[in-house]
Write a protein that holds these residues in place. Structure first.
Motif, PDB file in Angstrom:
ATOM      1  N   SER A 155       1.088  -0.783   0.409  1.00  0.00           N
ATOM      2  CA  SER A 155      -0.019   0.257   0.325  1.00  0.00           C
ATOM      3  C   SER A 155       0.985   1.323   0.077  1.00  0.00           C
ATOM      4  O   SER A 155       0.167   2.444  -0.706  1.00  0.00           O
ATOM      5  CB  SER A 155      -1.063  -0.274   1.052  1.00  0.00           C
ATOM      6  N   GLY A 156       1.767   1.188   0.771  1.00  0.00           N
ATOM      7  CA  GLY A 156       2.795   2.129   0.523  1.00  0.00           C
ATOM      8  C   GLY A 156       3.806   2.943  -1.438  1.00  0.00           C
ATOM      9  O   GLY A 156       4.235   3.930  -1.444  1.00  0.00           O
ATOM     10  N   LEU A 157       3.999   1.328  -1.248  1.00  0.00           N
ATOM     11  CA  LEU A 157       4.195   1.554  -3.150  1.00  0.00           C
ATOM     12  C   LEU A 157       3.634   2.232  -3.988  1.00  0.00           C
ATOM     13  O   LEU A 157       3.929   2.976  -5.007  1.00  0.00           O
ATOM     14  CB  LEU A 157       4.797  -0.062  -3.457  1.00  0.00           C
ATOM     15  N   ASN A 158       2.211   1.776  -3.378  1.00  0.00           N
ATOM     16  CA  ASN A 158       1.086   1.941  -4.553  1.00  0.00           C
ATOM     17  C   ASN A 158       0.755   3.439  -3.850  1.00  0.00           C
ATOM     18  O   ASN A 158      -0.231   3.724  -4.515  1.00  0.00           O
ATOM     19  CB  ASN A 158      -0.250   1.366  -4.434  1.00  0.00           C
ATOM     20  N   HIS A 159       1.040   4.465  -2.412  1.00  0.00           N
ATOM     21  CA  HIS A 159       0.321   5.452  -2.641  1.00  0.00           C
ATOM     22  C   HIS A 159      -1.369   5.815  -1.546  1.00  0.00           C
ATOM     23  O   HIS A 159      -1.073   6.292  -1.877  1.00  0.00           O
ATOM     24  CB  HIS A 159       1.314   6.993  -3.379  1.00  0.00           C
ATOM     25  N   CYS A 160      -1.559   3.911  -1.332  1.00  0.00           N
ATOM     26  CA  CYS A 160      -2.516   4.531  -1.202  1.00  0.00           C
ATOM     27  C   CYS A 160      -2.891   4.609   0.426  1.00  0.00           C
ATOM     28  O   CYS A 160      -3.228   3.419   1.507  1.00  0.00           O
ATOM     29  CB  CYS A 160      -3.380   3.190  -1.484  1.00  0.00           C
ATOM     30  N   GLU A 161      -4.004   5.410   0.929  1.00  0.00           N
ATOM     31  CA  GLU A 161      -3.151   5.831   2.883  1.00  0.00           C
ATOM     32  C   GLU A 161      -4.877   5.818   3.355  1.00  0.00           C
ATOM     33  O   GLU A 161      -4.585   5.408   4.168  1.00  0.00           O
ATOM     34  CB  GLU A 161      -3.301   7.451   2.626  1.00  0.00           C
ATOM     35  N   TYR A 162      -4.957   4.801   1.826  1.00  0.00           N
ATOM     36  CA  TYR A 162      -6.490   4.029   2.968  1.00  0.00           C
ATOM     37  C   TYR A 162      -6.007   2.586   3.076  1.00  0.00           C
ATOM     38  O   TYR A 162      -6.475   2.437   4.651  1.00  0.00           O
ATOM     39  CB  TYR A 162      -7.896   4.565   1.878  1.00  0.00           C
ATOM     40  N   SER A 163      -5.494   1.687   2.496  1.00  0.00           N
ATOM     41  CA  SER A 163      -5.198   0.728   2.814  1.00  0.00           C
ATOM     42  C   SER A 163      -4.308   0.693   3.764  1.00  0.00           C
ATOM     43  O   SER A 163      -3.995   0.070   5.001  1.00  0.00           O
ATOM     44  CB  SER A 163      -5.158   0.341   1.797  1.00  0.00           C
ATOM     45  N   ALA A 164      -3.738   1.646   3.636  1.00  0.00           N
ATOM     46  CA  ALA A 164      -2.513   2.237   4.616  1.00  0.00           C
ATOM     47  C   ALA A 164      -2.523   2.403   6.260  1.00  0.00           C
ATOM     48  O   ALA A 164      -2.459   1.889   7.431  1.00  0.00           O
ATOM     49  CB  ALA A 164      -1.347   3.319   4.311  1.00  0.00           C
ATOM     50  N   TYR A 165      -3.890   2.852   6.356  1.00  0.00           N
ATOM     51  CA  TYR A 165      -4.446   3.038   7.911  1.00  0.00           C
ATOM     52  C   TYR A 165      -5.003   2.071   8.410  1.00  0.00           C
ATOM     53  O   TYR A 165      -4.997   1.862   9.579  1.00  0.00           O
ATOM     54  CB  TYR A 165      -6.212   4.306   7.060  1.00  0.00           C
ATOM     55  N   TRP A 166      -5.896   0.977   7.105  1.00  0.00           N
ATOM     56  CA  TRP A 166      -6.346   0.297   8.064  1.00  0.00           C
ATOM     57  C   TRP A 166      -5.123  -0.734   8.366  1.00  0.00           C
ATOM     58  O   TRP A 166      -4.763  -1.475   9.355  1.00  0.00           O
ATOM     59  CB  TRP A 166      -7.209  -0.321   6.890  1.00  0.00           C
ATOM     60  N   LEU A 167      -3.770  -0.810   7.584  1.00  0.00           N
ATOM     61  CA  LEU A 167      -3.319  -1.488   8.478  1.00  0.00           C
ATOM     62  C   LEU A 167      -1.947  -1.330   8.751  1.00  0.00           C
ATOM     63  O   LEU A 167      -1.777  -2.382   9.802  1.00  0.00           O
ATOM     64  CB  LEU A 167      -2.773  -2.389   7.057  1.00  0.00           C
ATOM     65  N   PHE A 242      -4.006  -6.927  -2.885  1.00  0.00           N
ATOM     66  CA  PHE A 242      -3.711  -5.644  -2.099  1.00  0.00           C
ATOM     67  C   PHE A 242      -3.394  -4.794  -3.739  1.00  0.00           C
ATOM     68  O   PHE A 242      -3.685  -3.493  -3.741  1.00  0.00           O
ATOM     69  CB  PHE A 242      -2.421  -5.575  -1.232  1.00  0.00           C
ATOM     70  N   SER A 243      -3.460  -5.527  -4.796  1.00  0.00           N
ATOM     71  CA  SER A 243      -2.817  -4.174  -6.303  1.00  0.00           C
ATOM     72  C   SER A 243      -3.915  -3.869  -6.360  1.00  0.00           C
ATOM     73  O   SER A 243      -4.601  -3.232  -6.333  1.00  0.00           O
ATOM     74  CB  SER A 243      -2.284  -5.964  -6.810  1.00  0.00           C
ATOM     75  N   PHE A 244      -5.359  -5.189  -6.073  1.00  0.00           N
ATOM     76  CA  PHE A 244      -6.872  -5.043  -5.890  1.00  0.00           C
ATOM     77  C   PHE A 244      -7.459  -3.789  -5.185  1.00  0.00           C
ATOM     78  O   PHE A 244      -8.095  -3.186  -5.529  1.00  0.00           O
ATOM     79  CB  PHE A 244      -7.385  -6.417  -6.359  1.00  0.00           C
TER      80      PHE A 244
END
Length: 260
Positions: A155-167, A242-244
């Motif tokens: 999620s960090g590699l994809n800069h996805c703050e939403y998934s990163a927050y929950w993980l 997590f790509s999805f």
């Protein structure tokens, strides 16, 4: 639509609200945009599954192999994509409309907005909930904490703050240090990894950025690090999932629940 799908596939972190607005202006209803996003994200999942474990054609084909970009000289040996990140534009629940669903509104321990935005497709929503739960459940070769670490790293590699927050919430509940969570959320692997653990993060980065570059020798390296084929399959499933999820969250502008 094809430009949107290309961006979602190659640079999901560059998607902004105007990309979705362009689809709406072109006449696509929000329910159709949801299906475009889910379909594209799902094929990104399938592509990583096929590339990550070397699935071959069941029939003879003249389709040429994908030309590979030169690898980065970094330790992971994977060429980075455009690191530019679009500014966050989250306001409201998401960039598309959706019917409200009351059956999960009291659940505060899971990514509620991810499921709420799928309310127009209940089958997909329910499958996504089960799918996520399955991927984060520990196994003999990939215990739960490590799965969440890998998911946060991706999620960090994809800069996805939403998934990163929950993980990050999951890892902190398990006693993980803030410093490690922050490092993973920035797309950096943990420091001081054993060689076997390093191979996991290397494979995760490869599947995130350049899945088509995966070769049999990379699978052999995982085997030499102590993972059997079932473990390698579980790792590939996790990275592909997590790509999805990242693409769905980024493409629809899903904000963190505390922001809504």
């Amino acid at each position: 639509m094809l430009e949107f799908v290309e961006k979602l596939t190659l640079y999901p972190w560059l998607l902004v609200r105007k990309d979705v607005t362009a689809l709406q202006d072109a006449g696509f209803p929000d329910a159709t945009i949801l299906h475009i996003v889910l379909g594209s994200a799902h094929f990104n999942y399938l592509n990583r599954m096929a590339d990550g474990i070397g699935i071959r054609f069941e029939y003879q084909t003249e389709i040429p192999e994908v030309a590979q970009r030169p690898s980065d000289s970094g330790s992971l040996g994977v060429a980075p994509l455009d690191p530019t990140v679009a500014e966050s534009e989250s306001s409201g629940l998401a960039w598309i409309g959706f019917p409200e669903s009351s059956n999960a509104l009291n659940q505060t321990d899971r990514p509620l907005n991810l499921y709420r935005v799928m309310s127009s497709n209940p089958d997909a929503r329910d499958l996504a909930r089960q799918w996520r739960s399955y991927q984060l459940k520990g196994t003999m070769q990939l215990e739960g904490r490590l799965r969440s670490q890998l998911g946060l790293y991706i999620s960090g590699l994809n800069h996805c703050e939403y998934s990163a927050y929950w993980l990050t919430r999951i890892l902190k509940s398990l006693g993980e240090l803030d410093s490690l969570c922050e490092r993973l959320a920035s797309g950096e692997p943990p420091q001081g990894l054993r060689s076997s653990e390093q191979s996991l993060f290397t494979h995760a980065r490869r599947l995130t950025y350049e899945p088509a570059s995966t070769k049999e020798e990379h699978i052999q390296q995982l085997r030499q690090s102590g993972f059997d084929d079932q473990g390698i399959l579980q790792l590939t499933l996790l990275c592909s999932y997590f790509s999805f999820e990242n693409r769905v969250a980024l493409a629809l502008g899903i904000p963190i629940e505390s922001e809504t």
